[in-house]
Design a protein around this motif. Structure first.
Motif, short mmCIF file in Angstrom:
data_model
loop_
_atom_site.label_atom_id
_atom_site.label_comp_id
_atom_site.label_asym_id
_atom_site.label_seq_id
_atom_site.Cartn_x
_atom_site.Cartn_y
_atom_site.Cartn_z
N ALA A 36 0.72 -1.22 -0.01
CA ALA A 36 -0.16 0.10 0.03
C ALA A 36 0.91 1.30 0.02
O ALA A 36 0.37 2.40 0.41
CB ALA A 36 -0.96 0.01 1.08
N ALA A 41 -3.32 5.96 3.23
CA ALA A 41 -3.93 5.13 4.39
C ALA A 41 -4.94 5.57 5.12
O ALA A 41 -5.70 4.53 5.61
CB ALA A 41 -2.46 5.00 5.45
N THR A 53 -3.60 -0.34 6.86
CA THR A 53 -2.99 0.11 6.00
C THR A 53 -1.57 0.78 6.33
O THR A 53 -0.57 0.64 5.50
CB THR A 53 -3.71 1.24 5.08
N GLN A 56 0.87 -1.86 6.85
CA GLN A 56 1.28 -2.47 5.45
C GLN A 56 2.36 -1.45 4.90
O GLN A 56 3.32 -1.96 4.19
CB GLN A 56 -0.04 -2.58 4.40
#
Length: 108
Positions: A36, A41, A53, A56
């Motif tokens: 991501a 986010a 997110t 990630q």
């Protein structure tokens, strides 16, 4: 030289080998997309999704940081080369579509 230093050198060598091929660049860029890195986010009121997110993205930033540690030119070069790869993909897709249209015209 310590075991850790040898491991770091081997990892740097592996990254360089990965980035030496178009296939390696595609895979690494795909991994970064899955992290991501290129998405916002913020997920509104869904804080759990935002936090997921962000987690990630943290993994993706670690990969980019490792590239920068090995050679600060690697990540910017990857971005430029992936853009070139995508342009070649677009050209190939266009050529395939034009060939299909031409073949369809010959059949009809």
């Amino acid at each position: 030289m310590t075991e850790e230093e040898i491991g770091e050198e081997e990892l740097a060598k592996a990254f360089r080998e990965l980035l030496a091929t178009a296939a390696g660049k595609r895979v690494l860029f795909w991994v970064l997309e899955q992290c991501a890195i290129y998405r916002d986010a913020f997920c509104g009121e869904m804080t759990a999704a935002t936090n997921y997110t962000l987690g990630q993205q943290s993994s993706g930033r670690k990969i980019i940081a490792k590239l920068d540690e090995i050679d600060p030119r690697l990540y910017p070069a990857l971005l430029a080369q992936v853009a070139e790869i995508r342009e070649m993909d677009r050209a190939a897709a266009k050529a395939t579509a034009e060939k299909k249209e031409s073949d369809d015209d010959l059949e009809g």
